[in-house]
Design a protein around this motif. Sequence first.
Motif, PDB file in Angstrom:
ATOM      1  N   PRO A 135       0.827  -0.875  -0.297  1.00  0.00           N
ATOM      2  CA  PRO A 135      -0.239   0.265   0.532  1.00  0.00           C
ATOM      3  C   PRO A 135       1.248   1.160   0.510  1.00  0.00           C
ATOM      4  O   PRO A 135       1.923   1.366   0.592  1.00  0.00           O
ATOM      5  N   GLY A 136       0.044   2.387  -0.658  1.00  0.00           N
ATOM      6  CA  GLY A 136       1.094   3.553  -0.863  1.00  0.00           C
ATOM      7  C   GLY A 136       2.929   3.483  -2.005  1.00  0.00           C
ATOM      8  O   GLY A 136       2.960   4.567  -1.864  1.00  0.00           O
ATOM      9  N   LYS A 166      -4.494  11.568  -3.971  1.00  0.00           N
ATOM     10  CA  LYS A 166      -3.433  10.248  -3.440  1.00  0.00           C
ATOM     11  C   LYS A 166      -1.906  10.046  -3.335  1.00  0.00           C
ATOM     12  O   LYS A 166      -1.358   9.670  -5.294  1.00  0.00           O
ATOM     13  N   PHE A 168       1.518   8.119  -4.698  1.00  0.00           N
ATOM     14  CA  PHE A 168       2.369   7.268  -4.316  1.00  0.00           C
ATOM     15  C   PHE A 168       3.711   6.942  -4.690  1.00  0.00           C
ATOM     16  O   PHE A 168       4.397   8.131  -5.228  1.00  0.00           O
ATOM     17  N   VAL A 191      -0.957  -1.090  -8.435  1.00  0.00           N
ATOM     18  CA  VAL A 191      -1.148  -0.631  -7.289  1.00  0.00           C
ATOM     19  C   VAL A 191      -1.639  -1.795  -6.159  1.00  0.00           C
ATOM     20  O   VAL A 191      -2.618  -2.860  -6.662  1.00  0.00           O
ATOM     21  N   ASP A 195      -5.855   0.809  -2.171  1.00  0.00           N
ATOM     22  CA  ASP A 195      -5.769   2.131  -2.797  1.00  0.00           C
ATOM     23  C   ASP A 195      -6.284   2.179  -4.028  1.00  0.00           C
ATOM     24  O   ASP A 195      -6.811   3.265  -4.959  1.00  0.00           O
ATOM     25  N   GLU A 198      -9.495   3.079  -3.315  1.00  0.00           N
ATOM     26  CA  GLU A 198      -9.500   3.900  -2.696  1.00  0.00           C
ATOM     27  C   GLU A 198     -10.170   5.497  -3.470  1.00  0.00           C
ATOM     28  O   GLU A 198     -10.391   6.128  -3.413  1.00  0.00           O
TER      29      GLU A 198
END
Length: 787
Positions: A135-136, A166, A168, A191, A195, A198
């Motif tokens: 995530p991220g 958002k 990344f 991803v 994510d 979202e």
Amino acid sequence: MYARMIARDFTRNRNVGVVLIVLMMLSVVLATASAGILVRLTGASNSLMSQAEAPHVVQLHAGAYDPEQVERWAAERPEVAHHQAMLMLGIDGANLFFDGAPQTANIQQNSLVVPNQERDLLLDLENQPITDVDPGTIVLPVIYQVEEGLEVGDPVEITTADGFAKEFTIAGFARDSIMNPAITSSKRLAVAASDLEEVRAHTGQVEHLVEFWLHDPDVQTAAFEKAYLDSGMPKAGQMVDSAIFRMFTMIGDGMVAAVVILVSLLLLVVALLCLRFSFLTAAEQDYREIGVLKAIGVASRDVKKIYLTKYAVLAGTAAVLGLLGGWALAPLLSRNITRYMGSTTSVWNWIVPLLAAVVVLAVLVLFVLVLLRRFNGISAVTALSAGTTGPRSTAARLRLHRSRMPVHLRLGVMDVIGRWPTYVLLFFVFAVSTFITIVPVNAATTVTAPGFINYMGIGKVDLRIDLDYVDPATPGQFSRIVEELGADPDVAEIAPMVTTRNDTVDQDGNATSLYLENGDHTRLPLTYTEGRAPTDPSEIALSLLALNEAGRAVGEALPVEVGGQVRELTVVGSYQDVTRGGKTAKAVLPTEGNEVMWYMIGVDLAPGVDPAGKAPAYTAQLAPARVADIEQWRSQTLGPIAGQIALTAAVSAVVAVVLAMLMTALFTRMLIARDAGQIAIQRAVGADDAGLRRQYLTRILLVLVLGVVVGTVAANSVGEQMFNLMFEGMFGGLEALGQGTSRIDFAVNPVLAYLVLPVALLAAVTGATAASSRSIVHADISTLTTE
């Protein structure tokens, strides 16, 4: 004894031996490097498709998707071995930022995906499956590392108008077996599932890749595609298969490899011709020694054995050095292929170049054996008295006193005329050198020329606007865009087009599908290779590849299903297209009741309006449509290919000039060795060395000019045909070769092709001739009388 004689001969003719080794080494280097590129391209492509377990058939679908419907249908198809669907979330370029830069000018349709776990895998730069993304973080396609210079750790941000953002961090780069090259125009960004959900809650266009694996794709693909398209399955988008995936790979990287291999083969031909001159040069210098050996009783087979051993040693040395050079050069030339598709550690990467080196070595040795056969009929008396293997010049019989040219220049021209068979091979080498210098340059200038847009299925426009059919609301969006463009004073002309999928038949009578672009094709028209644009619903124009597959000609009828009824449409024109697999069509059919795939609007702006400035404004105004400055669209689609072709052209030009220099030097030495007696006599009667050198410079430059003229004409005729054959093979396979499915005209840069390159070749050959002709100072009358 042989070893001492060979060592003594090499010491005495060290320069000739070194040049011989260099020429043969270059031949082996080119052969092994070409073989290495080919095996790496084939291995990397197959490995990428295999390791990623690429699907055999993929249907892109935008809109509502019922997985149970596909599940039931696939279960009834015995040819289906496996199927799955991947959700893709398309992100508008205005909302996507790479390292702080908005992607409004990026023509690629970027979509967020969660990587698959078993099939259709994304591979990292070590060609290992990417099945999990933290995530991220985000994994970008490798094209953005290669072309945009992005690196691990750089930020990627997605924003929306409602304030959502958002961010990344780039965790790596991925190779995609079905969307790797730039020409595919779609890219998958991996991803984490959390994510994607979202981002999906705030923005993005949902699409699905419906993927199928067949038991026997080579046999079952065509029938399966037809069955799927005739069913009620999700199909709001384009269908592609593994053959098209491989074709995309060939277009992206294979085109560069094809140019390298073509140039390498042509350079190998030049190198072999240079080798023949090298052997003739050595034969001229050793001719009197052959007579001495025969006079003292050495048998002909032993004389041959001496020279065969000598040249076999030189060729073997060159083969070893060339093989090492080829092994080192192949990875460099295939570096771009490796970056996009990865590399394989197959033993064939070493064995195939080794086999190529062995083949070249065998050819060289056989060549020497054939050359040495000319010594069979030579007697000791003839060799000792004549001292030459070649015919005497007849130039002296021509009249000199009637010419106003300087004496030495006239003598040079007379020698070329009187001994023209001697200069035929030199002329051929210069012509081929010019050919392999100009053709890659013309290929590079053609692909980078703005006019190449005519071969991409659209006319001369400033902007291209694309809108995919997603749901019943899409036609309303298209109508709104057309109205807004028509009311904009900055717009001079628009050409709205609606693409539908219609059933037809191929040349064998098999059912197939064709994507028809419908609209007013007299607006912003493209260039037709034959015929004209369709103007009423009874007419159709086909791309060259689609025309070939349909087995039709301009003027004939093609059955096309329109609105549930089959119509016989008259083929009124054909055109070149390198997009969407090269198989497209133009028509003026009603689109109601047909399956609409996508919309496209060509825009011609008013004079003085900057397309690069207008595109970003339209991107925000006309969302969700994608807007691209046509020059950006062309350069982003073919730019990476053009850059590699330009590099290949520069390398081939340099190598061709070097080979021409070496060949000129050896040929000049051969002439001087043959004419030693005449040179000595001229010097004895008062001819100066500078004047004698001008004779040889005149001979070489006269042949060079003729060779450059013929090579240039061939480059723009035969070279253009070879360029089109390469496109035919990449798009239509071997069966399309020679069928006229590619008719691209070279966009020649006259200053570069007709001035810079010939002048560079002229300067190189002049320098080589001047340097080599200095050896005439060793020819004097005392040496002649002693011999």
